[in-house]
Design a protein around this motif. Structure first.
Motif, PDB file in Angstrom:
ATOM      1  N   ARG A  25       0.846  -1.194   0.000  1.00  0.00           N
ATOM      2  CA  ARG A  25       0.000   0.000   0.000  1.00  0.00           C
ATOM      3  C   ARG A  25       0.884   1.248   0.000  1.00  0.00           C
ATOM      4  O   ARG A  25       1.823   1.353   0.789  1.00  0.00           O
ATOM      5  CB  ARG A  25      -0.901   0.021   1.237  1.00  0.00           C
ATOM      6  N   ILE A  26       0.557   2.193  -0.896  1.00  0.00           N
ATOM      7  CA  ILE A  26       1.257   3.467  -0.962  1.00  0.00           C
ATOM      8  C   ILE A  26       0.226   4.580  -0.863  1.00  0.00           C
ATOM      9  O   ILE A  26      -0.725   4.627  -1.657  1.00  0.00           O
ATOM     10  CB  ILE A  26       2.074   3.613  -2.257  1.00  0.00           C
ATOM     11  N   ASP A  27       0.383   5.456   0.120  1.00  0.00           N
ATOM     12  CA  ASP A  27      -0.501   6.612   0.288  1.00  0.00           C
ATOM     13  C   ASP A  27       0.255   7.886  -0.074  1.00  0.00           C
ATOM     14  O   ASP A  27       1.392   8.083   0.368  1.00  0.00           O
ATOM     15  CB  ASP A  27      -0.979   6.721   1.739  1.00  0.00           C
ATOM     16  N   PHE A  28      -0.378   8.734  -0.866  1.00  0.00           N
ATOM     17  CA  PHE A  28       0.185  10.035  -1.208  1.00  0.00           C
ATOM     18  C   PHE A  28      -0.598  11.110  -0.464  1.00  0.00           C
ATOM     19  O   PHE A  28      -1.821  11.224  -0.631  1.00  0.00           O
ATOM     20  CB  PHE A  28       0.105  10.294  -2.717  1.00  0.00           C
ATOM     21  N   ALA A  29       0.093  11.881   0.378  1.00  0.00           N
ATOM     22  CA  ALA A  29      -0.569  12.978   1.084  1.00  0.00           C
ATOM     23  C   ALA A  29      -1.047  14.023   0.078  1.00  0.00           C
ATOM     24  O   ALA A  29      -0.580  14.068  -1.072  1.00  0.00           O
ATOM     25  CB  ALA A  29       0.395  13.603   2.089  1.00  0.00           C
ATOM     26  N   GLU A  30      -1.968  14.853   0.511  1.00  0.00           N
ATOM     27  CA  GLU A  30      -2.506  15.892  -0.380  1.00  0.00           C
ATOM     28  C   GLU A  30      -1.389  16.796  -0.896  1.00  0.00           C
ATOM     29  O   GLU A  30      -0.447  17.115  -0.173  1.00  0.00           O
ATOM     30  CB  GLU A  30      -3.540  16.724   0.371  1.00  0.00           C
ATOM     31  N   GLY A  31      -1.526  17.218  -2.140  1.00  0.00           N
ATOM     32  CA  GLY A  31      -0.527  18.097  -2.760  1.00  0.00           C
ATOM     33  C   GLY A  31      -0.438  17.795  -4.239  1.00  0.00           C
ATOM     34  O   GLY A  31      -0.918  16.758  -4.711  1.00  0.00           O
ATOM     35  N   ASP A  32       0.195  18.697  -4.982  1.00  0.00           N
ATOM     36  CA  ASP A  32       0.233  18.536  -6.435  1.00  0.00           C
ATOM     37  C   ASP A  32       1.587  18.056  -6.945  1.00  0.00           C
ATOM     38  O   ASP A  32       1.785  17.916  -8.144  1.00  0.00           O
ATOM     39  CB  ASP A  32      -0.144  19.849  -7.130  1.00  0.00           C
ATOM     40  N   ARG A  33       2.542  17.806  -6.050  1.00  0.00           N
ATOM     41  CA  ARG A  33       3.873  17.398  -6.497  1.00  0.00           C
ATOM     42  C   ARG A  33       4.041  15.882  -6.542  1.00  0.00           C
ATOM     43  O   ARG A  33       4.821  15.365  -7.339  1.00  0.00           O
ATOM     44  CB  ARG A  33       4.962  17.989  -5.583  1.00  0.00           C
ATOM     45  N   CYS A  57       6.452   2.780   6.766  1.00  0.00           N
ATOM     46  CA  CYS A  57       7.490   3.692   6.269  1.00  0.00           C
ATOM     47  C   CYS A  57       6.873   5.028   5.870  1.00  0.00           C
ATOM     48  O   CYS A  57       5.707   5.096   5.481  1.00  0.00           O
ATOM     49  CB  CYS A  57       8.199   3.077   5.062  1.00  0.00           C
ATOM     50  N   HIS A  58       7.703   6.070   5.951  1.00  0.00           N
ATOM     51  CA  HIS A  58       7.298   7.408   5.529  1.00  0.00           C
ATOM     52  C   HIS A  58       8.412   8.000   4.678  1.00  0.00           C
ATOM     53  O   HIS A  58       9.596   7.767   4.939  1.00  0.00           O
ATOM     54  CB  HIS A  58       7.033   8.305   6.744  1.00  0.00           C
ATOM     55  N   CYS A  59       8.013   8.770   3.684  1.00  0.00           N
ATOM     56  CA  CYS A  59       8.993   9.285   2.719  1.00  0.00           C
ATOM     57  C   CYS A  59       8.621  10.706   2.324  1.00  0.00           C
ATOM     58  O   CYS A  59       7.447  11.000   2.079  1.00  0.00           O
ATOM     59  CB  CYS A  59       9.002   8.366   1.492  1.00  0.00           C
ATOM     60  N   ALA A  60       9.620  11.594   2.268  1.00  0.00           N
ATOM     61  CA  ALA A  60       9.455  12.942   1.730  1.00  0.00           C
ATOM     62  C   ALA A  60      10.322  13.053   0.480  1.00  0.00           C
ATOM     63  O   ALA A  60      11.454  12.552   0.458  1.00  0.00           O
ATOM     64  CB  ALA A  60       9.867  13.992   2.760  1.00  0.00           C
ATOM     65  N   LEU A  61       9.799  13.692  -0.543  1.00  0.00           N
ATOM     66  CA  LEU A  61      10.513  13.817  -1.816  1.00  0.00           C
ATOM     67  C   LEU A  61      10.911  15.270  -2.049  1.00  0.00           C
ATOM     68  O   LEU A  61      10.363  16.195  -1.452  1.00  0.00           O
ATOM     69  CB  LEU A  61       9.642  13.311  -2.961  1.00  0.00           C
TER      70      LEU A  61
END
Length: 297
Positions: A15-23, A110-114
């Motif tokens: 499972r991969i969740d993308f937080a709100e945002g346009d990037r 896991c958590h990830c920032a790009l």
């Protein structure tokens, strides 16, 4: 609201969740499209990754530098967190920081920032997912290996070697000159032990060759390519086979538990699968000699 996406990779649910945002969005992962899946009915995941650019590094007093390593495409920095988890900083070949990854010890949460433009973000996220998959896999008899993978008559044949030694070249000879062959993956296939038997899968990572196939085969053999002035092949004894296969597996030597689990899975593969060294020229004869020796009829 977060966007949730589900994938089935080597029959593991991710499972991969993308937080709100346009990037950040699933557009960063085009190679994952063949692996799209529904949410598992039992709600259990191989791992769960949340992509959220608000993530910040763990304070220095809570982490210890383990090492830096060169992936060939950039540098990755590893820190051990005081709760037993890990922090990674993933850089590209220009040295730019593309991703910050935090995981628990088992790599299940896991958590990830790009960071950066689309290419940087896609690079960072794909590399973060490879790390997570490889190390979460250690708890499930699953290995991510650096290999080129061809299938023939329902069996997968993996070829390992240092980059540039000729894995892809040899597989291309099988595809060109031997009947019934197709390419399953050209860089990072996945091996799993299921009910005591080794299987090999295509995956969403395939190096420079875009071969992202959701396919599965019984593992037929693993062969190390060794350039030589003449063609010959030998089956390795168990100790030699272990020493040949382990360096091809994504591993984490600084984590004793994970490393021991990976070694145990490699041992089970050696016990059930022929491991060979092919001394060869890049010619048709090499493919024929190899096929005649290792292929399961």
């Amino acid at each position: 609201m977060a966007q949730s996406h589900f994938y089935r990779i080597a029959e593991h649910c991710v499972r991969i969740d993308f937080a709100e945002g346009d990037r950040n969005s699933v557009r960063l992962l085009p190679s994952f499209q063949p692996f799209e899946s529904e949410a598992p009915s039992d709600g259990k995941y191989f791992f769960h990754l949340t992509v959220d650019d608000t993530l910040r590094p763990v304070p220095k007093e809570r982490r210890e530098r383990i090492r830096k390593f060169d992936t060939g495409n950039g540098e990755t920095v590893v820190d051990l967190i005081d709760d037993g988890g890990y922090q990674y900083i993933i850089k590209n070949i220009e040295g730019a920081e593309c991703a910050l990854l935090r995981s628990n010890k088992e790599f299940t949460e896991c958590h990830c920032a790009l960071n950066g433009n689309y290419n940087m973000r896609s690079f960072g996220l794909n590399n973060a997912l490879m790390l997570i998959f490889a190390f979460a896999g250690s708890y499930h008899d699953t290995l991510l290996i650096h290999a080129s993978l061809v299938r023939q008559n329902g069996y997968g044949y993996a070829f390992i070697a240092k980059s540039g030694t000729g894995k892809s070249t040899h597989v291309s000879l099988w595809l060109r000159h031997l009947p019934g062959c197709d390419l399953m993956n050209d860089d990072n296939p996945i091996v799993r032990i299921i009910d005591g038997q080794p299987y090999i899968f295509g995956g969403p990572w395939s190096g420079k060759t875009p071969c992202y196939r959701n396919v599965k085969a019984r593992l037929g053999a693993i062969t190390r390519i060794d350039r030589a002035p003449a063609n010959s092949i030998e089956r390795l004894r168990p100790i030699e086979a272990f020493a040949s296969l382990l360096p091809a597996c994504s591993s984490m030597k600084w984590d004793e538990d994970i490393f021991n689990r990976i070694c145990n899975t490699v041992t089970r593969i050696v016990e059930t699968t022929g491991i060979y060294t092919l001394h060869c020229l890049p010619n048709k004869e090499a493919a024929i000699i190899c096929n005649e020796t290792i292929a399961i009829v």
